[in-house]
Design a protein around this motif. Structure first.
Motif, PDB file in Angstrom:
ATOM      1  N   THR A 186       0.842  -1.203   0.000  1.00 57.15           N
ATOM      2  CA  THR A 186       0.000   0.000   0.000  1.00 57.15           C
ATOM      3  C   THR A 186       0.870   1.243   0.000  1.00 57.15           C
ATOM      4  N   LEU A 187       1.882   1.242   0.833  1.00 60.39           N
ATOM      5  CA  LEU A 187       2.773   2.397   0.942  1.00 60.39           C
ATOM      6  C   LEU A 187       3.458   2.694  -0.384  1.00 60.39           C
ATOM      7  N   GLU A 188       3.827   1.650  -1.092  1.00 64.73           N
ATOM      8  CA  GLU A 188       4.493   1.820  -2.386  1.00 64.73           C
ATOM      9  C   GLU A 188       3.592   2.539  -3.388  1.00 64.73           C
ATOM     10  N   SER A 189       2.295   2.305  -3.298  1.00 65.89           N
ATOM     11  CA  SER A 189       1.359   2.919  -4.243  1.00 65.89           C
ATOM     12  C   SER A 189       1.028   4.378  -3.913  1.00 65.89           C
ATOM     13  N   LEU A 190       1.390   4.825  -2.728  1.00 62.65           N
ATOM     14  CA  LEU A 190       1.093   6.199  -2.314  1.00 62.65           C
ATOM     15  C   LEU A 190       2.251   7.108  -2.696  1.00 62.65           C
ATOM     16  N   ASP A 191       1.956   8.097  -3.545  1.00 58.79           N
ATOM     17  CA  ASP A 191       3.040   8.956  -4.021  1.00 58.79           C
ATOM     18  C   ASP A 191       3.040  10.356  -3.419  1.00 58.79           C
ATOM     19  N   LYS A 192       1.996  10.717  -2.690  1.00 58.01           N
ATOM     20  CA  LYS A 192       1.932  12.036  -2.058  1.00 58.01           C
ATOM     21  C   LYS A 192       1.839  11.868  -0.548  1.00 58.01           C
ATOM     22  N   ALA A 193       2.392  12.832   0.153  1.00 58.57           N
ATOM     23  CA  ALA A 193       2.335  12.791   1.614  1.00 58.57           C
ATOM     24  C   ALA A 193       0.890  12.828   2.099  1.00 58.57           C
ATOM     25  N   SER A 194       0.056  13.623   1.429  1.00 53.77           N
ATOM     26  CA  SER A 194      -1.345  13.700   1.866  1.00 53.77           C
ATOM     27  C   SER A 194      -2.026  12.341   1.773  1.00 53.77           C
ATOM     28  N   ALA A 195      -1.697  11.556   0.751  1.00 52.86           N
ATOM     29  CA  ALA A 195      -2.273  10.211   0.617  1.00 52.86           C
ATOM     30  C   ALA A 195      -1.800   9.305   1.760  1.00 52.86           C
ATOM     31  N   ILE A 196      -0.564   9.461   2.148  1.00 50.93           N
ATOM     32  CA  ILE A 196      -0.025   8.685   3.280  1.00 50.93           C
ATOM     33  C   ILE A 196      -0.760   9.068   4.562  1.00 50.93           C
ATOM     34  N   PHE A 197      -0.924  10.369   4.780  1.00 48.75           N
ATOM     35  CA  PHE A 197      -1.600  10.837   5.988  1.00 48.75           C
ATOM     36  C   PHE A 197      -3.061  10.367   6.018  1.00 48.75           C
ATOM     37  N   ILE A 198      -3.718  10.395   4.873  1.00 50.35           N
ATOM     38  CA  ILE A 198      -5.111   9.937   4.794  1.00 50.35           C
ATOM     39  C   ILE A 198      -5.191   8.442   5.103  1.00 50.35           C
ATOM     40  N   GLU A 199      -4.242   7.678   4.602  1.00 47.75           N
ATOM     41  CA  GLU A 199      -4.220   6.240   4.894  1.00 47.75           C
ATOM     42  C   GLU A 199      -4.032   6.011   6.395  1.00 47.75           C
ATOM     43  N   LEU A 200      -3.148   6.785   7.006  1.00 47.41           N
ATOM     44  CA  LEU A 200      -2.945   6.674   8.459  1.00 47.41           C
ATOM     45  C   LEU A 200      -4.206   7.103   9.214  1.00 47.41           C
ATOM     46  N   GLN A 201      -4.900   8.093   8.698  1.00 46.66           N
ATOM     47  CA  GLN A 201      -6.153   8.524   9.310  1.00 46.66           C
ATOM     48  C   GLN A 201      -7.205   7.418   9.171  1.00 46.66           C
ATOM     49  N   ASN A 202      -7.288   6.801   8.015  1.00 46.38           N
ATOM     50  CA  ASN A 202      -8.252   5.718   7.798  1.00 46.38           C
ATOM     51  C   ASN A 202      -8.007   4.543   8.740  1.00 46.38           C
ATOM     52  N   LYS A 203      -6.753   4.341   9.114  1.00 44.50           N
ATOM     53  CA  LYS A 203      -6.415   3.263  10.044  1.00 44.50           C
ATOM     54  C   LYS A 203      -6.551   3.704  11.507  1.00 44.50           C
TER      55      LYS A 203
END
Length: 145
Positions: free
Chosen positions: A39-56
């Motif tokens: 999943t992390l590999e597919s995330l190319d923007k910091a905001s996408a990473i933060f949103i994924e962390l928020q979703n978890k």
């Protein structure tokens, strides 16, 4: 109409200030328990990473410690300060509005008094008392001349 979540705005604001290299460094700070490698590999923007962390549930309103820790790890201390300022502003806003986050009203809003009640039950109660009090006052006046 609902606005954009203030936390998501913060994520975008931070993301715009990070370089691709810093996003790569950010990814290295994230463990597999937080976000899987695929999943992390597919995330190319910091905001996408933060949103994924928020979703978890790892980053959320009222608990932005992981976000601050990640930004500290990549040596972006001014952005940590941005997050801390965001937290202070949200805390002040919650305090001003009785513990919940509510939209601030402008003095020039021309809503009726009924719309100034915060929730539907309060509106109903307000209308009930508007109707009942004049009747009750008249009854008391008639009984006690």
């Amino acid at each position: 109409m609902t606005g954009i979540d203030p936390l998501r705005k913060l994520f975008r604001q931070i993301s715009k200030q990070l370089t691709k290299s810093e996003v790569s460094d950010l990814k290295e700070c994230i463990t597999a328990d937080q976000i899987s490698a695929s999943t992390l590999e597919s995330l190319d923007k910091a905001s996408a990473i933060f949103i994924e962390l928020q979703n978890k549930g790892l980053i959320k309103h009222g608990d932005l410690q992981l976000l601050k820790d990640l930004l500290s790890e990549i040596q972006r201390h001014p952005l940590v300060e941005t997050v801390e300022r965001f937290e202070r502003e949200r805390k002040t806003e919650r305090h001003q509005f009785g513990g919940t986050s509510r939209k601030r009203r402008n003095d020039d809003d021309d809503d009726s008094d009924d719309d100034r009640c915060r929730s539907t039950p309060n509106k109903k109660l307000h209308r009930f008392y508007e109707t009942l009090l004049p009747v009750w006052a008249q009854k008391v006046k008639d009984e006690n001349p």
